[in-house]
Design a protein around this motif. Sequence first.
Motif, short mmCIF file in Angstrom:
data_model
loop_
_atom_site.label_atom_id
_atom_site.label_comp_id
_atom_site.label_asym_id
_atom_site.label_seq_id
_atom_site.Cartn_x
_atom_site.Cartn_y
_atom_site.Cartn_z
N GLU A 1 0.83 -1.21 0.00
CA GLU A 1 0.00 0.00 0.00
C GLU A 1 0.87 1.27 0.00
O GLU A 1 0.56 2.25 -0.69
CB GLU A 1 -0.92 -0.01 1.22
CG GLU A 1 -2.02 1.02 1.05
CD GLU A 1 -3.00 1.02 2.20
OE1 GLU A 1 -3.23 -0.05 2.79
OE2 GLU A 1 -3.49 2.12 2.51
N GLN B 1 3.46 7.67 -1.24
CA GLN B 1 2.99 6.92 -2.42
C GLN B 1 3.47 7.58 -3.70
O GLN B 1 3.90 6.89 -4.64
CB GLN B 1 1.46 6.80 -2.39
CG GLN B 1 1.00 5.80 -1.33
CD GLN B 1 -0.50 5.86 -1.06
OE1 GLN B 1 -1.14 6.89 -1.24
NE2 GLN B 1 -1.06 4.75 -0.61
N GLU B 2 3.43 8.91 -3.73
CA GLU B 2 3.92 9.60 -4.94
C GLU B 2 5.43 9.34 -5.11
O GLU B 2 5.90 9.00 -6.20
CB GLU B 2 3.65 11.11 -4.87
CG GLU B 2 4.19 11.80 -6.11
CD GLU B 2 4.01 13.30 -6.15
OE1 GLU B 2 3.12 13.84 -5.47
OE2 GLU B 2 4.81 13.95 -6.88
N LYS C 1 6.60 17.74 2.91
CA LYS C 1 5.33 18.41 3.28
C LYS C 1 5.61 19.79 3.85
O LYS C 1 4.91 20.76 3.54
CB LYS C 1 4.59 17.54 4.30
CG LYS C 1 3.33 18.21 4.79
CD LYS C 1 2.37 17.25 5.41
CE LYS C 1 1.18 18.03 5.94
NZ LYS C 1 -0.09 17.44 5.66
N CYS D 1 9.53 12.40 3.83
CA CYS D 1 8.21 12.85 3.36
C CYS D 1 7.71 14.02 4.21
O CYS D 1 7.07 14.94 3.70
CB CYS D 1 7.20 11.71 3.42
SG CYS D 1 7.53 10.45 2.19
N LYS E 1 -1.12 17.68 1.48
CA LYS E 1 -1.17 16.22 1.25
C LYS E 1 -0.83 15.47 2.53
O LYS E 1 -0.08 15.97 3.37
CB LYS E 1 -0.15 15.83 0.17
CG LYS E 1 -0.47 16.44 -1.18
CD LYS E 1 -0.03 15.52 -2.30
CE LYS E 1 -0.80 15.89 -3.54
NZ LYS E 1 -0.08 15.94 -4.74
N SER E 2 -1.36 14.27 2.66
CA SER E 2 -1.00 13.47 3.83
C SER E 2 0.39 12.87 3.60
O SER E 2 0.84 12.76 2.45
CB SER E 2 -2.03 12.36 4.06
OG SER E 2 -1.87 11.36 3.07
N TYR F 1 2.86 20.52 -1.50
CA TYR F 1 2.67 19.31 -0.70
C TYR F 1 2.08 19.59 0.68
O TYR F 1 1.83 18.66 1.45
CB TYR F 1 3.99 18.54 -0.56
CG TYR F 1 4.38 17.94 -1.90
CD1 TYR F 1 3.85 16.73 -2.32
CD2 TYR F 1 5.22 18.63 -2.76
CE1 TYR F 1 4.16 16.20 -3.55
CE2 TYR F 1 5.55 18.12 -4.00
CZ TYR F 1 5.02 16.91 -4.39
OH TYR F 1 5.32 16.38 -5.62
N LYS G 1 1.23 9.85 3.89
CA LYS G 1 1.09 8.62 3.11
C LYS G 1 0.97 8.94 1.61
O LYS G 1 1.58 8.26 0.77
CB LYS G 1 -0.14 7.85 3.59
CG LYS G 1 -0.21 6.46 3.04
CD LYS G 1 -1.24 5.68 3.80
CE LYS G 1 -1.80 4.55 3.02
NZ LYS G 1 -2.92 3.93 3.71
N GLU G 2 0.20 9.96 1.27
CA GLU G 2 0.07 10.34 -0.14
C GLU G 2 1.42 10.76 -0.72
O GLU G 2 1.76 10.42 -1.86
CB GLU G 2 -0.92 11.50 -0.30
CG GLU G 2 -2.37 11.08 -0.18
CD GLU G 2 -3.33 12.27 -0.02
OE1 GLU G 2 -4.52 12.06 -0.25
OE2 GLU G 2 -2.90 13.38 0.33
N ILE G 3 2.17 11.50 0.09
CA ILE G 3 3.50 11.94 -0.37
C ILE G 3 4.40 10.72 -0.58
O ILE G 3 5.10 10.61 -1.60
CB ILE G 3 4.13 12.94 0.64
CG1 ILE G 3 3.27 14.21 0.70
CG2 ILE G 3 5.57 13.29 0.25
CD1 ILE G 3 3.65 15.19 1.78
N SER H 1 6.17 6.02 -6.42
CA SER H 1 5.67 5.80 -7.79
C SER H 1 6.74 6.13 -8.84
O SER H 1 6.68 5.65 -9.95
CB SER H 1 4.40 6.63 -8.03
OG SER H 1 4.76 7.99 -8.23
#
Length: 467
Positions: free
Chosen positions: A89, A244-245, A228, A224, A237-238, A234, A240-242, A248
């Motif tokens: 995840e 995940q990006e 933020k 991360c 953004k949470s 950023y 976790k979102e950071i 990626s």
Amino acid sequence: MENLRHPAEPFRIKSVEPIALLPRPERERVIREAKYNVFKIRAEDIYIDLLTDSGTGAMSIQQWAALMLGDESYAGARSFIRFEKVVKEITGKKHVIPVHQGRVAENIFFSSLLKKGDYVPNNTHFDTTRANASHKNGIPVDFPCPEAASDDEIPFKGNMDTHQLEHFIKEKGAEKIPVVFMTVTNNSSGGQPVSMANIKETSQICRKHGILFFFDCARYAENCYFIKKYEPGYENKSIKEIAQEMFSYADGALMSAKKDGLANMGGFIAVNDDELTRKMTELLIVIEGFFTYGGMSGRDIDAMATGLTEALNEDYLAYRVGQIEYFGKMIEQAGAPIIKPTGGHAIFIDAGRFLPHIPYHQFPAQSLTIELYREGGIRAVEIGSMMFGGIDPVTGEQLKASRELVRLAVPRRVFTASHLDYVADVIGRIAGRKEALKGYRLTRQATYLRHFTAELEEVADSGIKVK
Ligand code: F0G
């Protein structure tokens, strides 16, 4: 004096581990018997242990509970399934290979990928990554950004020098470079973070040349949080979102979960490539264990799964990074120069500037490390000419590291503001009489990683010959 505040801990203390300061004559004896090498001191003889932030963190009640839920089945354990889901995840990668710590991930990865003479670029290799790449016949090369060497307080000094990287790829040819690494945060460069823009750019360069792009993501959650806080776009953004990006942009990652996995032991490789996974899994079974436990017990894996989730909590990260920032300011106020801005996991004192009367070949950072133990029962680590210098094979002379640093690494969720204030007070007392500190000379040293086992003695006068 600036009025500073330490961020209040987003936890309360449920279980305590007593620590005590030995009387001064005892500390004198201990450091003498350890031959002035803090790695040889028994942990019980230390009051505040800042040797590393690796595997030294405190677990939460949820992690202790997870230990009880650990499934010790040899294959297909419930703990692994839960852990795999958490890692997938966060990283978005197809395969998750468990290992018991980061350097095994490095060993397995480089063994499966490198051919003799291949280059491995990195923003800055951590020692074990460098050692494993070399051990598997690779040639590790570092491309830290130019700002990394400056004393300016600018964010993201952990970045890769993408200009140099691209130049290097063109010069050596992409076929000689199977992978490019990015270490987040950049431990060997002061725990400094890397920006998302730099990650994206490095990823694009790798994609353009058909080279794999991997993270050494031991402290990615702290990285991360810095993104933020300091990188435009950023802020809402949470974490976790950071994360995940960030993941990626890469083909995979190696992680020592002893840092931002909030685990005392653990790690993993996350990867998309099926063929590479097959090779790594085969080796894993030979050297580490079956592919659903990788050298760990089920309970270790369960605690790590919970730790990985907790490390993404923003209140925790604000406290963590705020604590380091506070610690840095206290040390500066106490009179010692530090690397700025402060990074995510440690303060680095510039002992070269603090003790200009001790020449590099008498190890000023080791002298300060020894004095921290003598004066206050504190354990830090020298990162300077003793760790990196070595002996010139031709001239027999002591080589010089680029900087003489003392690292004070802060274990996660372990020490309170009072502990850090205590350390700053000790540094203040040393600063008041720093001219009296002496240099050291090596009396015994190993060929590789000599700082772990080296023995030293105090140099009575100045200008002593080295050898
Ligand atoms: N990568 C980085 C960036 C690290 O800082 C470390 C360990 C490793 C890999 C290796 O992981 O210890 O689990 O095998 N750093 C510790 C430190 C030892 O004190 O900085 P490991």
